[in-house]
Design a protein around this motif. Sequence first.
Motif, PDB file in Angstrom:
ATOM      1  N   MET A  14       0.830  -1.206   0.000  1.00  0.00           N
ATOM      2  CA  MET A  14       0.000   0.000   0.000  1.00  0.00           C
ATOM      3  C   MET A  14       0.868   1.261   0.000  1.00  0.00           C
ATOM      4  SD  MET A  14      -2.946  -1.334   2.578  1.00  0.00           S
ATOM      5  CE  MET A  14      -4.213  -0.106   2.331  1.00  0.00           C
ATOM      6  N   ILE A  15       2.050   1.198   0.625  1.00  0.00           N
ATOM      7  CA  ILE A  15       2.979   2.337   0.592  1.00  0.00           C
ATOM      8  C   ILE A  15       3.407   2.602  -0.846  1.00  0.00           C
ATOM      9  CG2 ILE A  15       5.292   3.137   1.235  1.00  0.00           C
ATOM     10  CD1 ILE A  15       3.367   3.375   3.551  1.00  0.00           C
ATOM     11  N   LEU A  16       3.705   1.537  -1.593  1.00  0.00           N
ATOM     12  CA  LEU A  16       4.074   1.700  -3.006  1.00  0.00           C
ATOM     13  C   LEU A  16       2.924   2.319  -3.799  1.00  0.00           C
ATOM     14  CD1 LEU A  16       5.994  -1.635  -3.647  1.00  0.00           C
ATOM     15  CD2 LEU A  16       6.964   0.659  -3.355  1.00  0.00           C
ATOM     16  N   GLN A  17       1.713   1.861  -3.537  1.00  0.00           N
ATOM     17  CA  GLN A  17       0.543   2.443  -4.194  1.00  0.00           C
ATOM     18  C   GLN A  17       0.404   3.917  -3.814  1.00  0.00           C
ATOM     19  OE1 GLN A  17      -2.506  -0.175  -2.711  1.00  0.00           O
ATOM     20  NE2 GLN A  17      -2.381  -1.531  -4.506  1.00  0.00           N
ATOM     21  N   LEU A  18       0.640   4.206  -2.552  1.00  0.00           N
ATOM     22  CA  LEU A  18       0.555   5.571  -2.061  1.00  0.00           C
ATOM     23  C   LEU A  18       1.537   6.481  -2.793  1.00  0.00           C
ATOM     24  CD1 LEU A  18      -0.548   7.609   0.003  1.00  0.00           C
ATOM     25  CD2 LEU A  18       1.142   6.741   1.628  1.00  0.00           C
ATOM     26  N   LEU A  19       2.745   6.000  -3.019  1.00  0.00           N
ATOM     27  CA  LEU A  19       3.751   6.788  -3.734  1.00  0.00           C
ATOM     28  C   LEU A  19       3.291   7.116  -5.157  1.00  0.00           C
ATOM     29  CD1 LEU A  19       6.999   5.007  -2.536  1.00  0.00           C
ATOM     30  CD2 LEU A  19       6.296   7.353  -2.013  1.00  0.00           C
ATOM     31  N   VAL A  20       2.712   6.143  -5.831  1.00  0.00           N
ATOM     32  CA  VAL A  20       2.203   6.375  -7.185  1.00  0.00           C
ATOM     33  C   VAL A  20       1.074   7.396  -7.150  1.00  0.00           C
ATOM     34  CG1 VAL A  20       1.018   5.315  -9.154  1.00  0.00           C
ATOM     35  CG2 VAL A  20       2.920   4.127  -8.035  1.00  0.00           C
ATOM     36  N   HIS A  21       0.166   7.248  -6.198  1.00  0.00           N
ATOM     37  CA  HIS A  21      -0.959   8.184  -6.084  1.00  0.00           C
ATOM     38  C   HIS A  21      -0.472   9.593  -5.764  1.00  0.00           C
ATOM     39  CE1 HIS A  21      -3.955   5.153  -6.680  1.00  0.00           C
ATOM     40  NE2 HIS A  21      -3.633   4.494  -5.581  1.00  0.00           N
ATOM     41  N   ILE A  22       0.565   9.726  -4.957  1.00  0.00           N
ATOM     42  CA  ILE A  22       1.110  11.050  -4.646  1.00  0.00           C
ATOM     43  C   ILE A  22       1.630  11.702  -5.925  1.00  0.00           C
ATOM     44  CG2 ILE A  22       3.033  12.251  -3.513  1.00  0.00           C
ATOM     45  CD1 ILE A  22       2.587  10.312  -1.115  1.00  0.00           C
TER      46      ILE A  22
END
Length: 86
Positions: free
Chosen positions: A38-46
């Motif tokens: 989810m952190i990796l997904q969060l980085l993409v979303h940012i």
Amino acid sequence: MRREKLNALFTEKLQVPRGVSLTDDTRLREDLRIDSVMILQLLVHIEVEFGLQVPEDEINPKAFLTIGSLLDFIGRLSPLASGGTV
């Protein structure tokens, strides 16, 4: 404005239940159950939602401890170059 955008990102993209209080002290892992994927997904979303560049060499795990540390991290990021790829 960043806080509201981040709150929306957590509820809409990462399925954090609405109504969960996201304060500066809210812990991502312990309180929100955010895991490494989810952190990796969060980085993409940012990058996409905020239009910010997240350089791999500047990612510090301490930035993902709390909502406050994440907001500080976001505040230090540079805008994506126009015409760049995500």
